[in-house]
Design an enzyme around this catalytic site. Structure first.
Site, mmCIF file in Angstrom:
data_model
loop_
_atom_site.group_PDB
_atom_site.id
_atom_site.type_symbol
_atom_site.label_atom_id
_atom_site.label_comp_id
_atom_site.label_asym_id
_atom_site.label_seq_id
_atom_site.Cartn_x
_atom_site.Cartn_y
_atom_site.Cartn_z
ATOM 1 N N ARG A 21 -21.113 64.671 36.228
ATOM 2 C CA ARG A 21 -20.539 64.212 37.491
ATOM 3 C C ARG A 21 -19.838 62.887 37.212
ATOM 4 O O ARG A 21 -20.218 62.132 36.296
ATOM 5 C CB ARG A 21 -21.606 64.058 38.572
ATOM 6 C CG ARG A 21 -22.716 63.064 38.268
ATOM 7 C CD ARG A 21 -23.658 62.927 39.459
ATOM 8 N NE ARG A 21 -24.744 61.982 39.216
ATOM 9 C CZ ARG A 21 -25.577 61.551 40.173
ATOM 10 N NH1 ARG A 21 -25.423 61.959 41.412
ATOM 11 N NH2 ARG A 21 -26.558 60.714 39.862
ATOM 12 N N GLN A 23 -33.703 54.497 36.631
ATOM 13 C CA GLN A 23 -32.871 54.208 35.459
ATOM 14 C C GLN A 23 -33.676 53.459 34.406
ATOM 15 O O GLN A 23 -34.289 52.433 34.704
ATOM 16 C CB GLN A 23 -31.652 53.376 35.850
ATOM 17 C CG GLN A 23 -30.706 54.078 36.811
ATOM 18 C CD GLN A 23 -30.916 53.676 38.252
ATOM 19 O OE1 GLN A 23 -32.065 53.428 38.672
ATOM 20 N NE2 GLN A 23 -29.836 53.585 39.023
ATOM 21 N N THR A 32 -29.877 48.288 35.300
ATOM 22 C CA THR A 32 -29.744 49.370 34.322
ATOM 23 C C THR A 32 -29.369 48.846 32.938
ATOM 24 O O THR A 32 -29.965 49.219 31.922
ATOM 25 C CB THR A 32 -28.699 50.392 34.792
ATOM 26 O OG1 THR A 32 -29.101 50.926 36.062
ATOM 27 C CG2 THR A 32 -28.554 51.513 33.795
ATOM 28 N N GLN A 71 -33.992 59.295 33.105
ATOM 29 C CA GLN A 71 -32.696 58.952 33.679
ATOM 30 C C GLN A 71 -32.029 57.871 32.834
ATOM 31 O O GLN A 71 -32.647 56.892 32.437
ATOM 32 C CB GLN A 71 -32.860 58.466 35.119
ATOM 33 C CG GLN A 71 -31.535 58.185 35.821
ATOM 34 C CD GLN A 71 -31.702 57.893 37.303
ATOM 35 O OE1 GLN A 71 -32.783 58.061 37.868
ATOM 36 N NE2 GLN A 71 -30.630 57.470 37.953
ATOM 37 N N ASP A 72 -30.713 58.103 32.537
ATOM 38 C CA ASP A 72 -29.906 57.119 31.794
ATOM 39 C C ASP A 72 -30.429 56.866 30.382
ATOM 40 O O ASP A 72 -30.482 55.717 29.921
ATOM 41 C CB ASP A 72 -29.839 55.793 32.555
ATOM 42 C CG ASP A 72 -29.091 55.913 33.873
ATOM 43 O OD1 ASP A 72 -28.571 57.015 34.150
ATOM 44 O OD2 ASP A 72 -29.037 54.923 34.624
ATOM 45 N N ASP A 105 -28.115 61.988 34.687
ATOM 46 C CA ASP A 105 -27.073 61.154 34.068
ATOM 47 C C ASP A 105 -27.525 60.609 32.717
ATOM 48 O O ASP A 105 -27.286 59.435 32.395
ATOM 49 C CB ASP A 105 -26.700 59.984 34.988
ATOM 50 C CG ASP A 105 -26.307 60.442 36.380
ATOM 51 O OD1 ASP A 105 -25.861 61.590 36.525
ATOM 52 O OD2 ASP A 105 -26.459 59.644 37.329
ATOM 53 N N TRP A 110 -19.043 59.272 37.307
ATOM 54 C CA TRP A 110 -19.491 57.939 37.724
ATOM 55 C C TRP A 110 -18.277 57.109 38.155
ATOM 56 O O TRP A 110 -18.364 56.273 39.055
ATOM 57 C CB TRP A 110 -20.237 57.288 36.565
ATOM 58 C CG TRP A 110 -20.815 55.937 36.865
ATOM 59 C CD1 TRP A 110 -21.085 55.419 38.095
ATOM 60 C CD2 TRP A 110 -21.195 54.932 35.929
ATOM 61 N NE1 TRP A 110 -21.613 54.157 37.983
ATOM 62 C CE2 TRP A 110 -21.695 53.823 36.659
ATOM 63 C CE3 TRP A 110 -21.182 54.851 34.548
ATOM 64 C CZ2 TRP A 110 -22.156 52.674 36.054
ATOM 65 C CZ3 TRP A 110 -21.648 53.707 33.928
ATOM 66 C CH2 TRP A 110 -22.128 52.626 34.675
#
Length: 821
Positions: free
Chosen positions: A533, A433, A403, A455-456, A477, A535
């Protein structure tokens, strides 16, 4: 009867009163189980001592929530919380088996009073309940949005209505940072007029919405400088500054009544400001020959025949070395990374990288040594920095990048700023990611940027970061990491179901705060996106005054499948609104913030740190007060003095004694100087220079006292008229007036009279005989009827004028017009 017990205590709740039980304990470890402990014997009994009622129960109201706390009770193993809507009960158990001395109740109705009791439970059973406490949850009020309009010696404060507010509180300060004092309470409308103010002086206003004991956050500060209606132009709006190498270019909007413009400059926000350019016909100016790395502050004023108007809102800018990038080869570099490499290492002064519109497919990295870089795109949607790596992409050695290395642009240096550009990862929705921006430095600011991915998208990982007027999109996320970051006036957009944030905030640290932003989504995602949420266990995310579309789940948040995160994650909202804002349905382990808690979530509080960093801090208005508060001659107030009147005339009884003029200004930041009259007659001048560079001059003309009336002589062009068929004849009067003292101030026609009445016998029975005469004015032309009475010897009109000198001395004189028989 129990195994894998990790604590050094155990409660057996399977026993019966009156029966004797025997217990031993063994220890288990990597080497096996130990032998039994000594044996203990116990007989449970209904006469066993129960814990006392917990003392000190308190309740704090939130929106749809109540926070309870109490003191520990002796012999208590757990606690039970009970609730009722009647202070007398009955009370219903809402929580039991609690190991702590606090509890948050949720899902409540705002405006309803709830009563609570708490009991302690020990080996002997449940003890008595505490004394009840009553509390009423209340809704959070949105923050008013305030504007202020300048008035002569006043200000009109206006704001939009706030749902649920019954009244408003208006505060005022003389400085942007306060202190603010209450100006008006219980204002039921959405306007307030403040009067008795000093023209040109800055005033700042805040408005608070109120409903009973509930109040909103203070509004943002709105500043204004009252201005006199003196015919001068309005301050130019829309002043902007663009940095260059040793130069700054200014642009502003035109003012319709302006004949020219003046640009003023200062080294400090407060001034004083001096003229950098004047007589400008176009609404733009480039200031050159500046020192790179130095702060410059600018104001612009408009000028017309009435004089110079008030100055604009100030702007701040810093010139710097400029590196240019254009994909078409028209600049110094065609690749952004080449420009980054050209930035000097560890430079104490900024370096600007200007990027023209274009698509730049590069994997960009700004190393930690490239500090003080300001990257400015030509436009947010037109300047696109893009790459397509994902965490699963293989590196040169055939290993997945992971990532952290999937970024399109990684920024590792401190004091980085990006403006007017897009950073994108186009690996795709199925790539997993895939980071667009990896922000890994301190004191980083992003204004009018677009971050695009899935994502990310944004790895906001370390230091302090500020995003304003920006757009960030993704699905899972898509804002994550350990940074302290503020997102203000921005759009946070979900492309599909998932989670907006996944903060990994360290314990005790502030994480992500979204202020006055819009949390939006693609159509068809109703109830499929969580606000965040954890991490890491202490994930810290807050939303304040933000719109939420219906894609946000009613419960709001997610615990990442670990109930233990619910006791450590710091999630909260204040005054969320829109279809996705549902405080009653939110998980009770998230927090509906109080006004006092939300008030601490400002960019300055969150990002200030030990160095007071405040990116994009507003430049306060500059004092432009140019009016006198008092004007005296020989210690006596000038008669009929008004701050708006700049010219005076005073007669002195003894002209041999020179007059002494003194003056006082309203603002202690304005400079006043007096040039005394050298003789009588003569003129004194009082010059005021305001902090914003504006100037005004008051003049006083001195003369010797005058007690002699003017001389006045009259002539008419037709002193004798023949009676001629009753016709009207035009007559012009020539008036000669002079005064050797103070001079003639005015001449006016007082009257015209006739020796014969109108419609007299034999005059032809016609009227009106005197026409067109404007009495009380300097009227020299009128008409007289050429007729007279038959039996009379003739008719005489008498015309009278009056002359007055500046000392008030008067004289009258008359002349005649004769109608012959």
């Amino acid at each position: 009867m129990a195994s894998n017990v990790t604590a050094a205590t155990y409660i057996d709740e399977s026993v019966q009163n009156g029966t004797t039980y025997y217990y031993v304990v063994t220890a288990s470890g990597t080497t096996g189980e130990s032998g039994p402990s000594n044996q203990v014997t116990v007989s449970p009994s209904e006469d066993a001592v129960k814990p006392e009622a917990p003392a000190g129960l308190t309740a704090g109201a939130r929106s749809t929530q109540v926070d309870l706390s109490w003191q520990p009770a002796e012999r208590a193993n757990t606690y039970t919380v009970k609730r009722s809507t009647n202070p007398e009960g009955p009370f219903t158990v809402i929580a039991s088996g609690l190991g702590s001395t606090s509890y948050r109740d949720g899902g409540l109705d705002n405006g309803t009073e709830y009563s609570y009791v708490v009991s302690a439970v020990g080996v002997g059973g449940e003890g008595a309940g505490s004394a009840p406490v009553a509390v009423t949850p209340s809704r959070q009020l949105s923050t008013p949005v305030v504007t202020v309009q300048s008035l002569p010696s006043g200000a009109l404060v206006q704001w939009g209505p706030v749902d649920g507010a019954s009244s408003y509180l208006v505060k005022r300060a003389d400085q942007y940072g306060g202190p603010y004092e209450v100006l008006a309470e219980s204002v039921t409308g959405v306007t307030y007029t403040d009067s008795g103010l000093i023209n040109g002086k800055p005033y700042y206003y805040k408005v608070t919405a109120v409903d009973g004991t509930t109040h909103s956050l203070d509004s943002s500060s709105a500043g204004v400088r009252p201005s006199a209606q003196d015919g001068t132009p309005a301050p130019p709006p829309g002043l902007t500054a663009e940095p260059g190498d040793s130069s700054i270019r200014l642009n502003w909007m035109e003012v319709p009544e302006a004949a020219s413009y003046t640009v003023k400059r200062s080294d400090t926000a407060e001034g004083p400001y001096t003229t950098a350019a004047s007589g400008l016909s176009n609404p733009s100016f480039t200031d050159s020959g500046l020192v790179n790395g130095k702060n410059y502050y600018y104001l612009v004023s408009a000028v017309n025949e009435a004089g110079e108007g008030g100055t604009s809102v100030p702007v701040r800018e810093v010139p710097a070395q400029v590196l240019t990038v254009a994909a078409d080869g028209s600049a110094q570099y065609t690749k952004v990374q080449d420009a980054i490499q050209a930035v000097p290492d560890n430079s104490a002064t900024p370096t600007i990288i200007k990027i023209k519109n274009g698509t730049y497919r590069e994997k960009l990295d700004l190393p930690s040594a490239k500090i003080n870089v300001r990257m400015i795109g030509e436009s947010r949607e037109g300047t696109v920095l893009i790459y397509g790596d994902a965490a699963s992409t293989l590196d040169a050695n055939g290993n997945p990048l992971g990532t952290s290395n999937s970024y399109s642009f990684r920024v590792q240096a401190r004091d980085f700023t990006a403006e007017h550009l897009t950073i994108q990862n186009d690996a795709g929705d199925d790539a997993g990611q895939a980071v667009a921006l990896y922000a890994n430095g301190d004191r980083m600011a992003f204004r009018d940027v677009s971050l695009r991915g899935y994502q990310d998208t944004l790895y906001s990982n370390n230091g302090r970061q500020y995003f304003t007027d920006s757009y960030i999109e993704g699905d899972v996320d898509f804002i994550f990491g350990n940074a302290s970051a503020v997102f203000e006036n921005s759009i946070i957009h979900s492309l599909s179901s998932g989670y907006v944030t996944a903060a990994s905030t360290a314990e005790g640290k502030t994480g992500y705060v979204f202020l006055n932003s819009r949390i939006t989504a693609e159509p068809g995602l109703t109830g499929t996106v969580a606000l965040g949420r954890p991490w890491r266990a202490y994930s810290n995310v807050k939303y304040v005054n933000s719109y939420m579309d219906d894609h946000i789940k009613p419960v709001g948040w997610d615990n990442w499948g670990r109930t233990e995160n619910e006791s450590t994650a710091q999630y909260g909202e204040y005054a969320s609104y829109g279809p996705g804002a549902d405080p009653k349905a939110r998980f009770r382990w998230s927090k509906q913030l109080t006004t006092e808690e939300a008030a601490l979530l400002t960019p300055a509080d969150i990002l200030g740190g030990s160095d007071g960093w405040n990116p994009f801090a507003a430049v306060p208005l500059v004092d432009g007060s140019r009016e006198l508060a008092a004007l005296t001659v020989n210690d006596a107030p000038v008669p009929d003095f008004s701050p708006a009147t700049t010219q005076y005339r005073i007669e002195l009884q003894d002209p041999r004694i020179l007059p002494v003029v003194t003056a006082a200004v309203y603002s202690d930041t304005s400079l006043v100087s007096v040039k005394q009259a050298a003789s009588v007659p003569g003129t004194a001048e009082v010059h005021i220079q305001a902090r914003d560079g504006g100037e005004r001059t008051y003049t006083i003309q001195f003369a010797a006292a005058d007690h002699q009336a003017p001389t006045l002589k009259l002539e008419v062009d037709q002193p004798v008229l023949q009676a001629d068929d009753h016709r009207m004849v035009s007559v012009h009067a020539s008036v000669y007036a002079s005064d050797e003292g103070t001079g003639v101030a005015s001449i006016r026609l007082l009257s015209i009279t006739s020796s014969e009445p109108e419609n007299d016998q034999g005059d032809g029975n016609t009227a009106v005989d005197i026409q067109g005469a404007e009495y009380g004015t300097a009227d020299y032309d009128f008409e007289l009827r050429a007729e007279r009475s038959g039996p009379g010897s003739g008719r005489i009109y008498t015309i009278t004028y009056e002359a007055v000198d500046f000392a008030g001395n008067r004289i009258q004189a008359s002349t005649t017009v004769t109608i012959l028989h």
